[in-house]
Design a protein around this motif. Structure first.
Motif, mmCIF file in Angstrom:
data_model
loop_
_atom_site.group_PDB
_atom_site.id
_atom_site.type_symbol
_atom_site.label_atom_id
_atom_site.label_comp_id
_atom_site.label_asym_id
_atom_site.label_seq_id
_atom_site.Cartn_x
_atom_site.Cartn_y
_atom_site.Cartn_z
ATOM 1 N N PHE A 269 -16.262 14.927 0.035
ATOM 2 C CA PHE A 269 -16.667 16.183 0.682
ATOM 3 C C PHE A 269 -15.980 17.418 0.097
ATOM 4 N N ALA B 150 -18.746 17.201 8.364
ATOM 5 C CA ALA B 150 -19.841 16.323 7.961
ATOM 6 C C ALA B 150 -20.527 15.702 9.178
ATOM 7 N N GLU C 171 -23.891 11.636 7.060
ATOM 8 C CA GLU C 171 -23.223 11.915 5.792
ATOM 9 C C GLU C 171 -21.953 11.080 5.655
ATOM 10 N N LYS D 29 -22.363 7.412 4.566
ATOM 11 C CA LYS D 29 -22.723 7.170 3.171
ATOM 12 C C LYS D 29 -21.501 6.886 2.309
#
Length: 239
Positions: free
Chosen positions: A65, A74, A78, A81
């Motif tokens: 990130f 996030a 997200e 993942k």
């Protein structure tokens, strides 16, 4: 001869426990700010991952990130993942981020409770910080008293803002709970300009009519883009 697998596993576990103890002791002794970003995230992960070494995961999250704070901005999708992040870790990190944003809104309400939000500019200056750290579209309801002083500021939905997502029942319940005399709806376009869509306009008109029917006044709908905002009242859509 080398160590047997079981013996090596016990030694690794003991070393890991010692590492966690040292990190916690350092935090208590020197404060949370003494930790490097990946160390701070690692300590937080201790509470959701009781045994596994989370140092690699902390590094991976920050690398994915780009910075410490963006991990907490996030979405759950997200976060999931990232290799090593399952449902529980994703929900834990997302909740921490939402907790911080809720604390920020509470501080603003408390510190500016005597501020009169009697102009569009003042409403916008007050509401813009409420979207801090939000990377997806969200709708916020501001409740005010008869003197236009803020009473509460609550996130009422995330995702696309439309009549099916912005719950009239939720808005009504919040207005009644806080004994609001006036309300302001606001939402953001985090990755685009503050241009109202036809859906934004229709939602505003529908919400104003529905709220009027239960005795709640909607005086404004502000849309915040990346660099500016638009007032739907000033644009003539609220009569």
């Amino acid at each position: 001869m080398g160590k047997q697998p079981d013996e090596q596993a016990r030694l690794d576990a003991a070393e890991h426990r010692d590492h966690r103890s040292r990190m916690r002791a350092r935090m208590v002794r020197q404060g949370f700010d003494s930790l490097e970003p990946h160390e701070a995230l690692e300590v937080l992960l201790y509470y959701i991952v009781p045994r596994r070494d989370v140092n690699p995961l902390a590094h991976r999250l920050i690398r994915t990130f780009g910075s410490y704070h963006r991990v907490f901005e996030a979405s759950i999708e997200e976060l999931k993942k990232v290799d090593g992040v399952g449902d529980q870790i994703a929900l834990f990190l997302y909740t921490l981020g939402e907790h911080e944003r809720r604390c920020d809104r509470s501080r603003v309400i408390q510190s500016q409770s005597d501020l009169k939000l009697d102009t569009i500019t003042r409403m916008a200056d007050y509401l813009r910080p409420q979207f801090k750290g939000m990377r997806e579209e969200a709708a916020i309801l501001l409740c005010m008293d008869a003197s236009r002083r803020p009473i509460s500021c609550d996130v009422i939905s995330t995702g696309a803002v439309n009549a099916s997502e912005v719950s009239i029942q939720k808005i009504n319940a919040l207005a009644v709970r806080h004994r609001a005399a006036a309300t302001v709806l606001a939402h953001n376009h985090p990755r685009g300009p503050a241009i109202p869509s036809q859906q934004d306009i229709e939602t505003t008109i529908q919400l104003r009519a529905l709220l009027s029917g239960v005795g709640v006044e909607l005086i404004e709908h502000l849309i915040f883009g990346e660099h500016n905002f638009v007032s739907l009242a000033e644009s003539g859509f609220l009569g």
